[in-house]
Design a protein around this motif. Sequence first.
Motif, PDB file in Angstrom:
ATOM      1  N   MET A 124      -2.089   6.895  -9.083  1.00 38.73           N
ATOM      2  CA  MET A 124      -1.040   6.515  -9.989  1.00 38.73           C
ATOM      3  C   MET A 124       0.113   5.836  -9.239  1.00 38.73           C
ATOM      4  O   MET A 124       0.658   4.862  -9.691  1.00 38.73           O
ATOM      5  CB  MET A 124      -0.544   7.744 -10.738  1.00 38.73           C
ATOM      6  CG  MET A 124       0.472   7.417 -11.757  1.00 38.73           C
ATOM      7  SD  MET A 124       0.085   8.349 -13.215  1.00 38.73           S
ATOM      8  CE  MET A 124       1.558   8.171 -14.106  1.00 38.73           C
ATOM      9  N   LEU A 125       0.484   6.371  -8.082  1.00 38.61           N
ATOM     10  CA  LEU A 125       1.551   5.773  -7.295  1.00 38.61           C
ATOM     11  C   LEU A 125       1.164   4.374  -6.835  1.00 38.61           C
ATOM     12  O   LEU A 125       1.968   3.445  -6.905  1.00 38.61           O
ATOM     13  CB  LEU A 125       1.884   6.655  -6.095  1.00 38.61           C
ATOM     14  CG  LEU A 125       3.028   6.205  -5.197  1.00 38.61           C
ATOM     15  CD1 LEU A 125       4.325   6.057  -5.985  1.00 38.61           C
ATOM     16  CD2 LEU A 125       3.214   7.179  -4.058  1.00 38.61           C
ATOM     17  N   LEU A 126      -0.064   4.218  -6.384  1.00 39.05           N
ATOM     18  CA  LEU A 126      -0.532   2.904  -5.942  1.00 39.05           C
ATOM     19  C   LEU A 126      -0.490   1.904  -7.082  1.00 39.05           C
ATOM     20  O   LEU A 126      -0.119   0.746  -6.891  1.00 39.05           O
ATOM     21  CB  LEU A 126      -1.938   3.013  -5.356  1.00 39.05           C
ATOM     22  CG  LEU A 126      -2.528   1.729  -4.788  1.00 39.05           C
ATOM     23  CD1 LEU A 126      -1.616   1.142  -3.718  1.00 39.05           C
ATOM     24  CD2 LEU A 126      -3.902   1.995  -4.216  1.00 39.05           C
ATOM     25  N   GLU A 127      -0.833   2.329  -8.274  1.00 41.63           N
ATOM     26  CA  GLU A 127      -0.771   1.457  -9.441  1.00 41.63           C
ATOM     27  C   GLU A 127       0.664   0.990  -9.705  1.00 41.63           C
ATOM     28  O   GLU A 127       0.897  -0.161 -10.036  1.00 41.63           O
ATOM     29  CB  GLU A 127      -1.311   2.207 -10.662  1.00 41.63           C
ATOM     30  CG  GLU A 127      -1.471   1.355 -11.891  1.00 41.63           C
ATOM     31  CD  GLU A 127      -2.068   2.154 -13.040  1.00 41.63           C
ATOM     32  OE1 GLU A 127      -1.522   2.061 -14.151  1.00 41.63           O
ATOM     33  OE2 GLU A 127      -3.055   2.851 -12.807  1.00 41.63           O
ATOM     34  N   ALA A 128       1.614   1.880  -9.502  1.00 36.73           N
ATOM     35  CA  ALA A 128       3.021   1.543  -9.738  1.00 36.73           C
ATOM     36  C   ALA A 128       3.539   0.501  -8.746  1.00 36.73           C
ATOM     37  O   ALA A 128       4.374  -0.330  -9.100  1.00 36.73           O
ATOM     38  CB  ALA A 128       3.882   2.790  -9.676  1.00 36.73           C
ATOM     39  N   VAL A 129       3.070   0.541  -7.512  1.00 34.80           N
ATOM     40  CA  VAL A 129       3.570  -0.395  -6.495  1.00 34.80           C
ATOM     41  C   VAL A 129       2.685  -1.619  -6.326  1.00 34.80           C
ATOM     42  O   VAL A 129       3.016  -2.516  -5.561  1.00 34.80           O
ATOM     43  CB  VAL A 129       3.764   0.298  -5.125  1.00 34.80           C
ATOM     44  CG1 VAL A 129       4.775   1.411  -5.216  1.00 34.80           C
ATOM     45  CG2 VAL A 129       2.450   0.783  -4.559  1.00 34.80           C
ATOM     46  N   SER A 130       1.582  -1.689  -7.036  1.00 33.22           N
ATOM     47  CA  SER A 130       0.639  -2.796  -6.857  1.00 33.22           C
ATOM     48  C   SER A 130       1.236  -4.189  -7.051  1.00 33.22           C
ATOM     49  O   SER A 130       0.789  -5.124  -6.396  1.00 33.22           O
ATOM     50  CB  SER A 130      -0.596  -2.616  -7.736  1.00 33.22           C
ATOM     51  OG  SER A 130      -0.259  -2.692  -9.089  1.00 33.22           O
ATOM     52  N   PRO A 131       2.268  -4.385  -7.906  1.00 29.89           N
ATOM     53  CA  PRO A 131       2.841  -5.732  -8.003  1.00 29.89           C
ATOM     54  C   PRO A 131       3.449  -6.241  -6.687  1.00 29.89           C
ATOM     55  O   PRO A 131       3.613  -7.435  -6.494  1.00 29.89           O
ATOM     56  CB  PRO A 131       3.926  -5.595  -9.070  1.00 29.89           C
ATOM     57  CG  PRO A 131       3.500  -4.436  -9.896  1.00 29.89           C
ATOM     58  CD  PRO A 131       2.819  -3.499  -8.931  1.00 29.89           C
ATOM     59  N   TRP A 132       3.782  -5.346  -5.769  1.00 31.47           N
ATOM     60  CA  TRP A 132       4.399  -5.756  -4.500  1.00 31.47           C
ATOM     61  C   TRP A 132       3.388  -5.859  -3.366  1.00 31.47           C
ATOM     62  O   TRP A 132       3.751  -6.156  -2.236  1.00 31.47           O
ATOM     63  CB  TRP A 132       5.504  -4.767  -4.122  1.00 31.47           C
ATOM     64  CG  TRP A 132       6.663  -4.879  -5.051  1.00 31.47           C
ATOM     65  CD1 TRP A 132       7.720  -5.747  -4.956  1.00 31.47           C
ATOM     66  CD2 TRP A 132       6.870  -4.135  -6.245  1.00 31.47           C
ATOM     67  NE1 TRP A 132       8.555  -5.577  -6.020  1.00 31.47           N
ATOM     68  CE2 TRP A 132       8.070  -4.592  -6.836  1.00 31.47           C
ATOM     69  CE3 TRP A 132       6.165  -3.127  -6.890  1.00 31.47           C
ATOM     70  CZ2 TRP A 132       8.576  -4.074  -8.012  1.00 31.47           C
ATOM     71  CZ3 TRP A 132       6.666  -2.607  -8.073  1.00 31.47           C
ATOM     72  CH2 TRP A 132       7.864  -3.074  -8.614  1.00 31.47           C
ATOM     73  N   LEU A 133       2.115  -5.625  -3.657  1.00 31.89           N
ATOM     74  CA  LEU A 133       1.078  -5.707  -2.626  1.00 31.89           C
ATOM     75  C   LEU A 133       0.453  -7.085  -2.621  1.00 31.89           C
ATOM     76  O   LEU A 133       0.226  -7.681  -3.665  1.00 31.89           O
ATOM     77  CB  LEU A 133      -0.003  -4.662  -2.878  1.00 31.89           C
ATOM     78  CG  LEU A 133       0.431  -3.210  -2.811  1.00 31.89           C
ATOM     79  CD1 LEU A 133      -0.741  -2.292  -3.151  1.00 31.89           C
ATOM     80  CD2 LEU A 133       1.015  -2.861  -1.463  1.00 31.89           C
ATOM     81  N   PRO A 167      -2.691  -9.864  -1.265  1.00 32.65           N
ATOM     82  CA  PRO A 167      -4.159  -9.827  -1.253  1.00 32.65           C
ATOM     83  C   PRO A 167      -4.666  -8.981  -0.079  1.00 32.65           C
ATOM     84  O   PRO A 167      -4.179  -9.096   1.039  1.00 32.65           O
ATOM     85  CB  PRO A 167      -4.554 -11.291  -1.070  1.00 32.65           C
ATOM     86  CG  PRO A 167      -3.358 -12.075  -1.481  1.00 32.65           C
ATOM     87  CD  PRO A 167      -2.163 -11.209  -1.186  1.00 32.65           C
ATOM     88  N   GLY A 168      -5.612  -8.119  -0.337  1.00 34.28           N
ATOM     89  CA  GLY A 168      -6.195  -7.286   0.707  1.00 34.28           C
ATOM     90  C   GLY A 168      -5.379  -6.075   1.095  1.00 34.28           C
ATOM     91  O   GLY A 168      -5.742  -5.352   2.011  1.00 34.28           O
ATOM     92  N   GLU A 169      -4.247  -5.821   0.432  1.00 33.11           N
ATOM     93  CA  GLU A 169      -3.394  -4.694   0.801  1.00 33.11           C
ATOM     94  C   GLU A 169      -3.611  -3.465  -0.075  1.00 33.11           C
ATOM     95  O   GLU A 169      -2.915  -2.480   0.063  1.00 33.11           O
ATOM     96  CB  GLU A 169      -1.920  -5.103   0.749  1.00 33.11           C
ATOM     97  CG  GLU A 169      -1.551  -6.126   1.788  1.00 33.11           C
ATOM     98  CD  GLU A 169      -0.084  -6.514   1.753  1.00 33.11           C
ATOM     99  OE1 GLU A 169       0.566  -6.314   0.707  1.00 33.11           O
ATOM    100  OE2 GLU A 169       0.405  -7.017   2.769  1.00 33.11           O
ATOM    101  N   ARG A 170      -4.580  -3.513  -0.978  1.00 28.75           N
ATOM    102  CA  ARG A 170      -4.834  -2.362  -1.860  1.00 28.75           C
ATOM    103  C   ARG A 170      -5.585  -1.242  -1.136  1.00 28.75           C
ATOM    104  O   ARG A 170      -5.552  -0.102  -1.560  1.00 28.75           O
ATOM    105  CB  ARG A 170      -5.608  -2.783  -3.101  1.00 28.75           C
ATOM    106  CG  ARG A 170      -4.756  -3.512  -4.088  1.00 28.75           C
ATOM    107  CD  ARG A 170      -5.558  -3.791  -5.352  1.00 28.75           C
ATOM    108  NE  ARG A 170      -4.659  -4.069  -6.437  1.00 28.75           N
ATOM    109  CZ  ARG A 170      -4.127  -3.137  -7.227  1.00 28.75           C
ATOM    110  NH1 ARG A 170      -4.426  -1.881  -7.049  1.00 28.75           N
ATOM    111  NH2 ARG A 170      -3.321  -3.460  -8.203  1.00 28.75           N
ATOM    112  N   GLU A 171      -6.276  -1.577  -0.060  1.00 29.76           N
ATOM    113  CA  GLU A 171      -6.957  -0.563   0.736  1.00 29.76           C
ATOM    114  C   GLU A 171      -6.012  -0.136   1.851  1.00 29.76           C
ATOM    115  O   GLU A 171      -5.653  -0.924   2.710  1.00 29.76           O
ATOM    116  CB  GLU A 171      -8.256  -1.119   1.334  1.00 29.76           C
ATOM    117  CG  GLU A 171      -9.331  -1.377   0.317  1.00 29.76           C
ATOM    118  CD  GLU A 171      -9.773  -0.102  -0.389  1.00 29.76           C
ATOM    119  OE1 GLU A 171      -9.939   0.939   0.290  1.00 29.76           O
ATOM    120  OE2 GLU A 171      -9.940  -0.143  -1.616  1.00 29.76           O
ATOM    121  N   GLY A 172      -5.601   1.103   1.827  1.00 26.89           N
ATOM    122  CA  GLY A 172      -4.628   1.582   2.806  1.00 26.89           C
ATOM    123  C   GLY A 172      -5.221   1.820   4.177  1.00 26.89           C
ATOM    124  O   GLY A 172      -6.366   2.248   4.306  1.00 26.89           O
TER     125      GLY A 172
END
Length: 83
Positions: free
Chosen positions: A1-10, A12-17
């Motif tokens: 849920m937290l990742l979904e909230a910050v996804s607009p600031w990520l 390309p390729g930054e969704r995998e921590g």
Amino acid sequence: MLLEAVSPWLGPGEREGRTSLPGVACDGRIEVFGDRPTIIENASEKDVKSLCGAMSYSHVHVLAHGVESEEAGRPSYGISLAG
């Protein structure tokens, strides 16, 4: 849920921590997304200081459980970190 909230600031390729950073030793589980959002599960004060010393954050947001304390001779509340 937290990742979904910050996804607009990520980017390309930054969704995998990433799970580690050079020069940062954390006792808690760390996930770094790009150069911005960083999540440390079960963080200690040492973990937070180590990470803030290694990264250039403009803001630090702490999502933690609260704990009641009687240290000041009266009930007060603060955050509860590991360790």
